[in-house]
Design an enzyme around this catalytic site. Structure first.
Site, PDB file in Angstrom:
ATOM      1  N   LYS A   1     -42.221  97.529  -3.805  1.00 35.16           N
ATOM      2  CA  LYS A   1     -41.786  98.800  -4.302  1.00 35.16           C
ATOM      3  C   LYS A   1     -40.426  98.399  -4.970  1.00 35.16           C
ATOM      4  CE  LYS A   1     -45.318 101.429  -3.564  1.00 35.16           C
ATOM      5  NZ  LYS A   1     -46.744 101.867  -4.782  1.00 35.16           N
TER       6      LYS A   1
ATOM      7  N   TYR B   1     -42.953  95.892   1.952  1.00 34.75           N
ATOM      8  CA  TYR B   1     -43.834  96.519   1.254  1.00 34.75           C
ATOM      9  C   TYR B   1     -42.780  97.618   0.733  1.00 34.75           C
ATOM     10  CZ  TYR B   1     -45.220 101.476   0.027  1.00 34.75           C
ATOM     11  OH  TYR B   1     -45.232 102.723  -1.198  1.00 34.75           O
ATOM     12  N   HIS B   2     -41.994  98.195   0.846  1.00 36.90           N
ATOM     13  CA  HIS B   2     -40.976  98.714   0.095  1.00 36.90           C
ATOM     14  C   HIS B   2     -39.828  98.332  -0.322  1.00 36.90           C
ATOM     15  CE1 HIS B   2     -41.216 101.753   3.966  1.00 36.90           C
ATOM     16  NE2 HIS B   2     -41.320 102.782   3.110  1.00 36.90           N
TER      17      HIS B   2
ATOM     18  N   SER C   1     -38.661  97.251   4.605  1.00 38.22           N
ATOM     19  CA  SER C   1     -39.918  96.670   5.646  1.00 38.22           C
ATOM     20  C   SER C   1     -40.413  96.201   3.596  1.00 38.22           C
ATOM     21  CB  SER C   1     -40.924  97.592   5.341  1.00 38.22           C
ATOM     22  OG  SER C   1     -41.855  97.736   4.382  1.00 38.22           O
TER      23      SER C   1
ATOM     24  N   THR D   1     -41.579 104.946  -4.458  1.00 40.32           N
ATOM     25  CA  THR D   1     -41.480 105.381  -2.888  1.00 40.32           C
ATOM     26  C   THR D   1     -39.249 105.701  -2.451  1.00 40.32           C
ATOM     27  OG1 THR D   1     -41.526 105.175  -0.564  1.00 40.32           O
ATOM     28  CG2 THR D   1     -41.074 103.149  -1.747  1.00 40.32           C
TER      29      THR D   1
ATOM     30  N   GLU E   1     -34.496 100.250  11.977  1.00 39.79           N
ATOM     31  CA  GLU E   1     -33.788 102.058  11.896  1.00 39.79           C
ATOM     32  C   GLU E   1     -32.679 102.490  12.333  1.00 39.79           C
ATOM     33  OE1 GLU E   1     -38.202 103.832   9.474  1.00 39.79           O
ATOM     34  OE2 GLU E   1     -37.919 103.643  12.199  1.00 39.79           O
TER      35      GLU E   1
END
Ligand code: USQ
Length: 390
Positions: A186, A182-183, A180, A144, A328
Site C-alpha cells: 500500500k 501487505y502494508h 507487513s 491504509t 510490533e
C-alpha cells in the site's frame, strides 16, 4: 454520478455499491472473486453465507430497487479493465481490488509475491487506463493507516513534509514505515499514485483507513444483502475476530500485552466517509490524502469492551494474551490528524461498544456454521516463520 467499483464483492465494496446506488448514483462493479477463494484456501469462510454476485445484484434490485452492473473480471488484466472503463466512462473509480490481509502476505514467498503483483499491477493498470480514457476521472484509492506504522510523531494528512538534512531543506513524501508485506504494498501504491499525479495531473483521493468493524449499514436490511464477514486468523480483523471468539466461547486474543493502538471506524461510518469523498472530489489535478478513522483504542481495551458487552448478553468470556505472531511495538504513541472528513460534513454515528452488541447479536444465529471454522481462529501465521501447518 457514474461510479466504477473495483473489488465490488468485498467487505467494503458491496455495502458501498448499495449505498451509492441507493443515493441515485449509477454503479458498475468488477471483481475476480479472489477473496472468496483465498479465504477458503486457509480453511475458512465468511461468517454469513454469501450469495453469488449475480444473485446479490438481483437481491439488491428486489429488496432496494437499485440497479448494479457486475463484471467478473481481474483488474490485473489491463485490456479487460480498459475495455470496461472505455465502455462506461465513469466519473469516479473506487479502487478496492487489492489483497487486503497482512497475515496472508506473510504466509510465504508465494503469498508475498501475489500481494505485490496483484496490488501494484492493479494500480498501475488503473493509472494507464484513465490517462488514455479521461485523466479527469477521480480515483478513490483505499490505502491504509498501516502505511504510517506507529511513529513517535503525529500522523498528518498531507502528502509531503518539509525536512532539513545537513542544513539544506526540501520536501519529501510523508514518512512511512509499514509492518507487513501487505502494508508495504500500500505504501508503494501511494508513492506510485503520488508520482502519477505529478506526471499526468490525475485527481486522486488516497484514503488512510484504520481497521473497519461491523455487520450493518443502512442498506443491509435483509440477510440476503449482507456483506462478507471474516474472523479467521488470516482474514479476520481484530474487533470482528473478538466478537466471533466470544460467540464460540473461545478466549479473546489480544496479541502480546495488547498495547497496539489503532484508529477504528464502523462499517456504517466508513460508508458515510467514502460517499462524502466521492460526492466532494478534490480539485482537478489534486492528490488528496485523507485519514479515515473515528475512535482510537488499544487492542486490550477492545477485548475488555467485547468482554463487557458479551457478559451483559449472558456469555462467559475470558481474555487470553497470546504471543504476538507479528513484529510490533508493545506500546507506542498514536496521534492522527483528521481534518478533511469533518470539513466535508463527516459526523460519525456509531460507537464501537454499541456496534459490538449488534455484531454479536447478528452472529449468534450463525453459531453452528462458525463452529466448523473453530480451528482457524487462533493465530498461526507468524511474521518470521510464515504459516505453520498450512
Ligand atoms: N490483533 C490482536 N488480536 C487479534 C487480531 C489482531 O491483538 O486477534 C492486533 C494486531 O496485532 C494488530 C491490530 O490488532 O496490532 C490490528 O490487526 P488487524 O488484524 O485488525 O488489522 P491489520 O492486520 O492491521 O489489517 C486490517 C485490514 C487491512 C487494513 C488495516 C488498517 O485487514 O486491510 O488496511 O486493518 S490498519 O490496521 O490501520 O493498517
Amino acid at each position: 454520478m457514474k461510479v466504477l467499483i473495483l473489488g465490488i464483492d468485498g467487505y467494503l465494496g458491496w455495502p458501498l455499491a448499495l449505498r451509492l446506488a441507493k443515493r441515485g448514483h449509477e454503479v458498475i462493479g468488477i471483481d475476480n472473486l479472489y477473496t472468496r477463494n483465498a479465504v477458503k484456501e486457509v480453511g475458512s469462510d465468511s461468517a454469513f453465507p454469501l450469495p453469488d454476485p449475480e444473485e446479490r445484484v438481483s437481491f439488491a434490485k428486489k429488496i432496494l430497487d437499485v440497479d448494479i452492473t457486475f463484471y467478473k473480471a481481474d483488474v490485473k488484466d489491463f485490456y479487460k479493465l480498459h475495455e470496461i472503463i472505455q465502455r462506461h466512462k465513469p466519473d469516479a473509480i473506487v479502487h478496492f481490488a487489492e489483497q487486503r490481509s497482512a497475515p496472508y502476505s506473510m504466509i510465504d514467498v508465494d503469498h508475498a509475491n501475489y500481494t505485490f503483483i496483484n496490488n501494484l499491477t492493479s494500480t498501475i493498470n488503473l493509472i494507464y487506463s484513465i490517462i488514455k480514457v479521461d485523466p479527469n476521472v477521480h480515483i478513490l484509492k483505499m490505502g491504509t493507516m498501516g502505511e504510517y506504522g506507529t511513529p513517535n510523531y503525529d500522523i498528518l494528512e498531507r502528502p509531503f513534509v518539509e525536512v532539513e538534512i545537513n542544513g539544506k531543506k526540501d520536501k519529501i513524501p510523508f514518512p512511512k514505515w509499514a509492518s507487513s508485506w501487505y502494508h508495504w504494498s500500500k505504501v508503494y501504491d501511494s508513492y506510485n499514485l503520488l508520482w502519477a499525479n505529478q506526471v499526468w495531473g490525475i485527481t486522486i483521493t488516497d484514503i488512510m483507513q484504520g481497521p473497519v468493524y461491523g455487520t450493518r449499514t443502512e442498506e443491509i436490511i435483509d440477510d440476503k444483502l449482507r456483506t462478507r464477514f471474516d474472523f479467521d486468523e488470516v482474514w479476520g480483523t481484530v474487533v470482528n475476530r473478538y466478537c466471533v471468539e466470544a460467540v464460540l466461547g473461545l478466549p479473546l486474543t489480544p496479541y502480546g500485552k495488547g498495547g497496539q493502538t489503532r484508529g477504528f471506524i464502523s462499517l456504517e461510518d466508513s460508508m458515510q466517509a467514502l460517499t462524502l469523498l466521492l460526492e466532494n472530489p478534490p480539485k482537478q489535478g489534486e492528490y488528496r490524502v485523507v485519514n479515515q478513522i473515528h475512535e482510537v483504542y488499544s487492542v486490550m481495551q477492545i477485548a475488555q469492551m467485547v468482554k463487557e458487552v458479551g457478559e451483559s448478553l449472558g456469555m462467559k468470556i475470558n481474555i487470553q494474551n497470546v504471543k504476538n505472531p507479528r513484529i510490533e511495538k508493545e506500546e507506542h504513541y498514536y496521534n492522527v490528524e483528521t481534518n478533511i472528513l469533518p470539513s466535508l460534513g463527516f459526523r460519525p454515528k456509531k460507537k464501537m461498544k454499541d456496534e459490538i452488541k449488534f455484531i454479536i447479536e447478528d452472529l449468534i444465529p450463525f453459531k453452528s456454521r462458525l463452529e466448523n471454522f473453530k480451528r482457524v481462529v487462533m493465530p498461526k501465521t507468524d511474521w518470521r516463520k510464515g504459516r505453520e501447518n498450512k
